[in-house]
Design an enzyme around this catalytic site. Structure first.
Site, mmCIF file in Angstrom:
data_model
loop_
_atom_site.group_PDB
_atom_site.id
_atom_site.type_symbol
_atom_site.label_atom_id
_atom_site.label_comp_id
_atom_site.label_asym_id
_atom_site.label_seq_id
_atom_site.Cartn_x
_atom_site.Cartn_y
_atom_site.Cartn_z
ATOM 1 N N GLU A 83 0.825 -1.215 0.000
ATOM 2 C CA GLU A 83 0.000 0.000 0.000
ATOM 3 C C GLU A 83 0.858 1.264 0.000
ATOM 4 O O GLU A 83 1.694 1.446 0.898
ATOM 5 C CB GLU A 83 -0.914 -0.011 1.242
ATOM 6 C CG GLU A 83 -1.903 1.150 1.257
ATOM 7 C CD GLU A 83 -2.807 1.159 2.490
ATOM 8 O OE1 GLU A 83 -2.837 0.166 3.232
ATOM 9 O OE2 GLU A 83 -3.468 2.192 2.700
ATOM 10 N N LYS A 267 -6.472 -0.451 12.277
ATOM 11 C CA LYS A 267 -5.906 -0.807 10.962
ATOM 12 C C LYS A 267 -4.740 0.133 10.654
ATOM 13 O O LYS A 267 -3.692 -0.294 10.134
ATOM 14 C CB LYS A 267 -6.991 -0.709 9.886
ATOM 15 C CG LYS A 267 -6.611 -1.340 8.539
ATOM 16 C CD LYS A 267 -5.816 -0.441 7.627
ATOM 17 C CE LYS A 267 -5.518 -1.099 6.292
ATOM 18 N NZ LYS A 267 -4.706 -0.245 5.402
ATOM 19 N N ASP A 283 5.511 -14.017 11.729
ATOM 20 C CA ASP A 283 4.160 -14.545 11.529
ATOM 21 C C ASP A 283 3.171 -13.417 11.841
ATOM 22 O O ASP A 283 2.704 -13.252 12.965
ATOM 23 C CB ASP A 283 3.924 -15.748 12.453
ATOM 24 C CG ASP A 283 2.599 -16.437 12.169
ATOM 25 O OD1 ASP A 283 1.687 -15.780 11.622
ATOM 26 O OD2 ASP A 283 2.470 -17.628 12.512
ATOM 27 N N HIS A 380 -3.361 10.629 -0.018
ATOM 28 C CA HIS A 380 -3.479 9.343 -0.695
ATOM 29 C C HIS A 380 -3.582 9.534 -2.196
ATOM 30 O O HIS A 380 -2.985 8.817 -2.978
ATOM 31 C CB HIS A 380 -4.758 8.643 -0.223
ATOM 32 C CG HIS A 380 -4.487 7.579 0.775
ATOM 33 N ND1 HIS A 380 -3.781 6.451 0.481
ATOM 34 C CD2 HIS A 380 -4.828 7.474 2.077
ATOM 35 C CE1 HIS A 380 -3.707 5.698 1.544
ATOM 36 N NE2 HIS A 380 -4.326 6.292 2.544
HETATM 37 P P1 NAD Z 1 11.259 -22.641 15.921
HETATM 38 O O1 NAD Z 1 10.455 -23.862 15.817
HETATM 39 O O2 NAD Z 1 12.259 -22.441 14.832
HETATM 40 O O3 NAD Z 1 11.992 -22.692 17.338
HETATM 41 C C1 NAD Z 1 12.930 -21.737 17.741
HETATM 42 C C2 NAD Z 1 14.261 -22.442 17.918
HETATM 43 O O4 NAD Z 1 15.269 -21.485 18.161
HETATM 44 C C3 NAD Z 1 14.253 -23.388 19.118
HETATM 45 O O5 NAD Z 1 14.751 -24.632 18.692
HETATM 46 C C4 NAD Z 1 15.227 -22.757 20.099
HETATM 47 O O6 NAD Z 1 15.919 -23.707 20.826
HETATM 48 C C5 NAD Z 1 16.137 -21.986 19.167
HETATM 49 N N1 NAD Z 1 16.826 -20.809 19.725
HETATM 50 C C6 NAD Z 1 18.067 -20.411 19.377
HETATM 51 N N2 NAD Z 1 18.403 -19.282 20.021
HETATM 52 C C7 NAD Z 1 17.360 -18.929 20.788
HETATM 53 C C8 NAD Z 1 17.088 -17.817 21.642
HETATM 54 N N3 NAD Z 1 17.986 -16.857 21.865
HETATM 55 N N4 NAD Z 1 15.874 -17.739 22.221
HETATM 56 C C9 NAD Z 1 14.933 -18.678 21.998
HETATM 57 N N5 NAD Z 1 15.133 -19.776 21.203
HETATM 58 C C10 NAD Z 1 16.334 -19.892 20.586
HETATM 59 O O7 NAD Z 1 10.376 -21.337 16.026
HETATM 60 P P2 NAD Z 1 9.233 -20.971 17.053
HETATM 61 O O8 NAD Z 1 9.529 -19.571 17.444
HETATM 62 O O9 NAD Z 1 9.047 -21.984 18.138
HETATM 63 O O10 NAD Z 1 7.909 -21.024 16.154
HETATM 64 C C11 NAD Z 1 7.644 -20.008 15.231
HETATM 65 C C12 NAD Z 1 7.001 -20.593 13.991
HETATM 66 O O11 NAD Z 1 5.817 -21.297 14.340
HETATM 67 C C13 NAD Z 1 6.600 -19.537 13.025
HETATM 68 O O12 NAD Z 1 7.051 -19.902 11.736
HETATM 69 C C14 NAD Z 1 5.071 -19.587 13.069
HETATM 70 O O13 NAD Z 1 4.521 -19.188 11.829
HETATM 71 C C15 NAD Z 1 4.803 -21.016 13.391
HETATM 72 N N6 NAD Z 1 3.512 -21.399 13.965
HETATM 73 C C16 NAD Z 1 2.602 -20.498 14.448
HETATM 74 C C17 NAD Z 1 1.408 -20.920 15.001
HETATM 75 C C18 NAD Z 1 0.434 -19.906 15.580
HETATM 76 O O14 NAD Z 1 0.785 -18.752 15.735
HETATM 77 N N7 NAD Z 1 -0.803 -20.294 15.930
HETATM 78 C C19 NAD Z 1 1.124 -22.292 15.077
HETATM 79 C C20 NAD Z 1 2.081 -23.189 14.599
HETATM 80 C C21 NAD Z 1 3.280 -22.753 14.065
#
Ligand code: NAD
Length: 434
Positions: A83, A267, A283, A380
Site C-alpha cells: 500500500e 488498521k 508470523d 493518498h
Molecule cells: P522454531 O520452531 O524455529 O523454534 C525456535 C528455535 O530457536 C528453538 O529450537 C530454540 O531452541 C532456538 N533458539 C536459538 N536461540 C534462541 C534464543 N535466543 N531464544 C529462543 N530460542 C532460541 O520457532 P518458534 O519460534 O518456536 O515457532 C515459530 C514458527 O511457528 C513460526 O514460523 C510460526 O509461523 C509457526 N507457527 C505459528 C502458530 C500460531 O501462531 N498459531 C502455530 C504453529 C506454528
C-alpha cells in the site's frame, strides 16, 4: 546504529541505488547483503522448501522508513507492504516525534500454551488436583526444554481454568502453561511442550486430552510505546498546532467510544506494524489475531493506541501484544528477512517488538493527523496519481507532470492518466527522436 543517523533528509527523493548507498554508509553491512532484496532474489528451490505446492515467487517492495529514534537509539525501519503512503507516513510521523522519539516498555517474552481436557466428571476437583501438582508439572516441562532454560527462558507458571461443568464435551478445563520464549516467537516450542504434557495432565484430571497448542492472545507478551509531540511539530500550512492537537485527541476519543471507528484506527496501527513484520519474516497473522483479541478483551472492541492533549502538545500511547522472534520460523531460510533484521539492528526479540510497535504508533499518528487536518484523501490521492502515471507508461519527470495534472483536476483515474500521458508524451517523443 549511531545516534541521530536515521534522520535522512530527502531520502524519498533519491533513486533506489543511491538509497542503498546512503544506508551502507550508516551501517556496517556490505553492499552484497542488498542482493537479498534484488528482484528475483529468493531462489525457487528455497521457496519450494518454505511452503507447499510452490509455483513461483511473489515480489513486494522492500523499503526503509527513516527518522526513527527508539529508546534513545536511532533505527532504520524496514518495511514490506503493497500500500502506497505507509512508509512516507511512518517517516513523517517519526520526524514529528524527534528528538525524544519513541519510548518503549517490552514485557518478558511470555507466551501461553493451552492444554484442553474434556469429559471430566468433576471439573472443580480436577482443577484442585492439577493446581496441587503445578510445580511438579512445571518441573517436567522445564526438563523438556533444557536449552531454553540455559538461555534464561523456559516454562515459568502453570494455571488451570475450568471452562464448563457439563455440556456436549462433558466437564472441560484448560491448563495454561506460561513459557518465556526468549528470542523465539515460540509457537513450535510451546506446541511441543503442550503435546508432551497433555496425556499426563488429562490423566491427573481423569478426563480426555483435547487440543494442545499456543494461544495467539499473547497478553503476557506486550509492548508499550509512548511518544510526545509538541504543538510546533503539528503545525502546517493548513492548521495551527493546538488545533491539530485538539483534533487528534478528539479522533482518539471517537475510537474509544465506537468500535466501527476503533477498527479503522487499529488498521492504521497495523499498517506500520505489519509492514515491519513482513519485512523481518514474522508470523504477522499471529500478531494480527492477538492484536484484535487484545483490543476486544474488555468485551468492547477498543483502540490499541490513544492520544491525549496536554499543555503545548500531545501524548500518545500504544499497548499491544507482539509475539516476534529473531530466531526460528522463516528466518533461517529467508535472506531478505535477515537483511531487514540487520538493517534494523534488531538482534533480540525485544528490540524487534519495540521497532514494530514504534512503527505502529507512527502510522497511527500520521493517519490521525492527516484525517484531522487536510483529510486523508488528499495525500493518498497524490500518491495514487503517481501510481497511475507510472502505470500509464510515464517515466522520469513525466510521472510528476501527469500526476500533477490529475491532482489539479481532481479526476484521478487510470483512463484519464493514459490520456494525459499520451498528450504530454507527444512533444517529448518528437523532441527525443533523432
Ligand atoms: P522454531 O520452531 O524455529 O523454534 C525456535 C528455535 O530457536 C528453538 O529450537 C530454540 O531452541 C532456538 N533458539 C536459538 N536461540 C534462541 C534464543 N535466543 N531464544 C529462543 N530460542 C532460541 O520457532 P518458534 O519460534 O518456536 O515457532 C515459530 C514458527 O511457528 C513460526 O514460523 C510460526 O509461523 C509457526 N507457527 C505459528 C502458530 C500460531 O501462531 N498459531 C502455530 C504453529 C506454528
Amino acid at each position: 546504529m549511531s545516534s541521530s543517523s536515521s534522520r535522512i533528509s530527502g531520502f524519498f527523493r533519491l533513486p533506489p541505488a543511491e538509497r542503498r548507498r546512503r544506508l551502507l554508509a550508516l551501517t556496517t553491512l556490505s553492499a552484497e547483503r542488498f542482493t537479498a532484496v534484488d528482484p528475483g532474489a529468493l531462489p525457487l528451490d528455497v521457496a519450494d522448501g518454505m511452503i507447499e505446492n510452490v509455483v513461483g515467487v511473489y515480489a513486494l517492495p522492500f523499503a526503509v522508513a527513516v527518522n526513527f529514534t527508539i529508546d534513545g537509539d536511532d533505527a532504520l525501519v524496514p518495511m514490506v507492504v503493497e500500500e502506497a503512503s505507509i512508509v512516507a507516513a511512518a517517516s513523517n510521523a517519526a520526524r514529528m516525534a524527534r528528538p525524544g522519539g519513541f519510548h518503549t516498555v517490552v514485557s518478558a517474552p511470555v507466551m501461553i500454551g493451552q492444554i484442553q481436557v474434556t469429559d471430566i466428571d468433576d471439573v472443580d476437583a480436577a482443577a484442585d488436583v492439577l493446581r496441587a501438582r503445578a510445580e511438579e508439572l512445571l518441573g517436567d516441562a522445564r526438563r523438556l526444554m533444557p536449552r531454553l532454560a540455559e538461555r534464561g527462558g523456559g516454562p515459568i507458571a502453570l494455571d488451570v481454568r475450568p471452562l464448563a461443568r457439563s455440556g456436549p464435551d462433558g466437564g472441560m478445563l484448560v491448563v495454561h502453561l506460561h513459557v518465556d520464549c526468549r528470542d523465539a516467537m515460540g509457537a513450535n516450542l510451546i506446541n511441543t511442550l503442550c503435546e508432551a504434557l497433555a496425556t499426563r495432565i488429562a490423566d491427573l484430571a481423569e478426563g480426555r486430552p483435547g487440543l494442545r497448542i499456543l494461544s495467539n492472545l499473547t497478553d503476557g507478551r506486550t509492548v508499550t510505546v509512548r511518544c510526545t509531540i509538541d504543538d510546533a511539530r503539528l503545525t502546517d500550512e493548513i492548521a495551527a498546532g493546538p488545533a491539530v492537537r485538539a483534533a487528534i485527541a478528539a479522533a482518539s476519543r471517537f475510537a474509544e467510544l465506537d468500535p466501527y471507528r476503533a477498527a479503522t484506527h487499529n488498521k492504521g496501527i497495523m499498517n506500520g506494524v505489519d509492514a515491519v513484520l513482513v519485512a523481518t519474516g514474522q508470523d504477522w497473522r499471529a500478531v494480527e489475531a492477538g492484536a484484535h483479541a487484545f483490543a476486544a478483551r474488555s468485551g468492547a472492541y477498543r483502540p490499541l493506541a490513544v492520544w491525549h492533549e496536554r499543555s503545548g502538545g500531545l501524548d500518545g500511547e500504544l499497548v499491544m501484544p507482539l509475539a516476534v522472534g529473531t530466531v526460528g520460523g522463516a528466518l533461517h531460510v529467508h535472506p531478505g528477512a535477515r537483511l531487514a533484521l540487520d538493517l534494523a539492528g534488531a538482534h533480540a526479540a525485544d528490540r524487534l517488538a519495540a521497532i514494530a510497535g514504534a512503527a505502529g504508533l507512527a502510522t497511527n499518528l500520521a493517519a490521525l493527523r492527516a484525517l484531522a487536518t487536510e483529510g486523508i484523501q488528499r495525500g493518498h490521492m497524490a500518491l495514487h496519481a503517481r501510481g497511475l502515471a507510472r502505470a500509464a507508461g510515464a517515466t522520469g519527470e513525466l510521472i510528476d507532470r501527469v500526476a500533477d495534472e490529475l491532482a489539479a483536476t481532481g479526476d484521478i483515474k487510470a483512463d484519464r492518466a493514459r490520456e494525459v500521458f499520451a498528450r504530454l508524451c507527444s512533444p517529448y517523443m518528437v523532441k527525443n527522436t533523432p
